[in-house]
Design an enzyme around this catalytic site. Sequence first.
Site, short mmCIF file in Angstrom:
data_model
loop_
_atom_site.label_atom_id
_atom_site.label_comp_id
_atom_site.label_asym_id
_atom_site.label_seq_id
_atom_site.Cartn_x
_atom_site.Cartn_y
_atom_site.Cartn_z
N MET A 1 9.09 -6.35 6.13
CA MET A 1 9.45 -7.12 8.36
C MET A 1 10.16 -7.80 8.27
SD MET A 1 6.64 -6.26 8.61
CE MET A 1 6.18 -6.88 10.08
N ARG A 2 11.75 -7.16 7.88
CA ARG A 2 12.42 -7.88 8.75
C ARG A 2 13.74 -7.25 8.71
NH1 ARG A 2 13.49 -13.72 7.36
NH2 ARG A 2 12.06 -14.66 6.05
N SER B 1 0.70 -1.26 0.54
CA SER B 1 0.14 0.34 -0.40
C SER B 1 1.27 0.82 0.11
CB SER B 1 -0.75 0.48 0.93
OG SER B 1 -0.15 0.00 2.09
N ASP C 1 13.88 -0.06 15.68
CA ASP C 1 13.27 1.95 15.72
C ASP C 1 13.56 2.57 16.14
OD1 ASP C 1 10.41 0.78 13.73
OD2 ASP C 1 10.03 -1.28 15.65
N THR D 1 9.19 3.12 8.11
CA THR D 1 7.31 4.41 8.39
C THR D 1 8.08 2.70 9.81
OG1 THR D 1 6.54 2.82 6.68
CG2 THR D 1 6.83 4.83 6.15
N HIS D 2 7.04 3.79 10.96
CA HIS D 2 6.29 2.38 11.89
C HIS D 2 4.95 3.38 12.32
CE1 HIS D 2 6.44 0.49 15.50
NE2 HIS D 2 6.45 1.74 16.23
N GLY E 1 19.24 -0.56 15.73
CA GLY E 1 18.44 -0.90 16.79
C GLY E 1 16.75 -0.99 15.67
N ARG F 1 22.65 -15.68 8.05
CA ARG F 1 21.56 -14.38 8.40
C ARG F 1 22.54 -13.32 7.26
NH1 ARG F 1 17.77 -10.80 9.54
NH2 ARG F 1 18.77 -8.97 9.28
#
EC number: 2.1.2.2
Length: 220
Positions: free
Chosen positions: A107-108, A30, A162, A125-126, A160, A82
């Site tokens: 989402m990582r 979106s 967010d 964005t958060h 970190g 990773r």
Amino acid sequence: MPAPNTPRTPRPDVVPTSTRVVVLLSGTGSNLAALLAAHADPAYGARVVGVVSDKPDAGGLVLAREAGVATVVVRPGDFDDRAAWDAALAEAVGVFRPSLVVSAGFMRLLGAPFLARWGGRVINTHPALLPSFPGAHGVRDALAHGVKVTGCTVHLIDAGVDTGPIIAQRAVEVRDDDDEARLHERIKTVERELLVDVVGRVAREGLSVDGRRVRIGSGG
């Protein structure tokens, strides 16, 4: 490294004066859709030139391909560890030669190999007013805490969760009858508008960072 999927991909020299933007996403896209709508105006100053996802079935990849934007999928399961995935992700982004990377529902966490190459140029964005309620459940946590105002934050990504310097924020009222889904939908509407505004302003005016203080434009 996976090769880009490039149906109807514009040639790089079509938009030589625009800031080149790569979007990272894991979901429906979106925020990507809002950026694509904005970049149709040459005056916006930014152009989405690539979309990178960790999920081959992410809906945002379909939006990108329909818009003629190249896509790459870099799945963590295709790598030994990773660090190798982070390095491949950084390389996939580099294919598009961006000036700015936007994490839009990715989402990582981005690890050291990625941040070593792109740190200071990745916007996230958060759905909360950081530093309050970081992490994956910012909306749920704000409701549980009983706050009367929450909102959304656009910030630079650091190592970190967010914790990066804040670029811009907007408030959203918490209503008495809100549940998590209802509140999150209102936040996402504001979040899309704020992200589009910030990306365009950064592209047109530049960004300066002094410690935790971030300024857009000549005031920096």
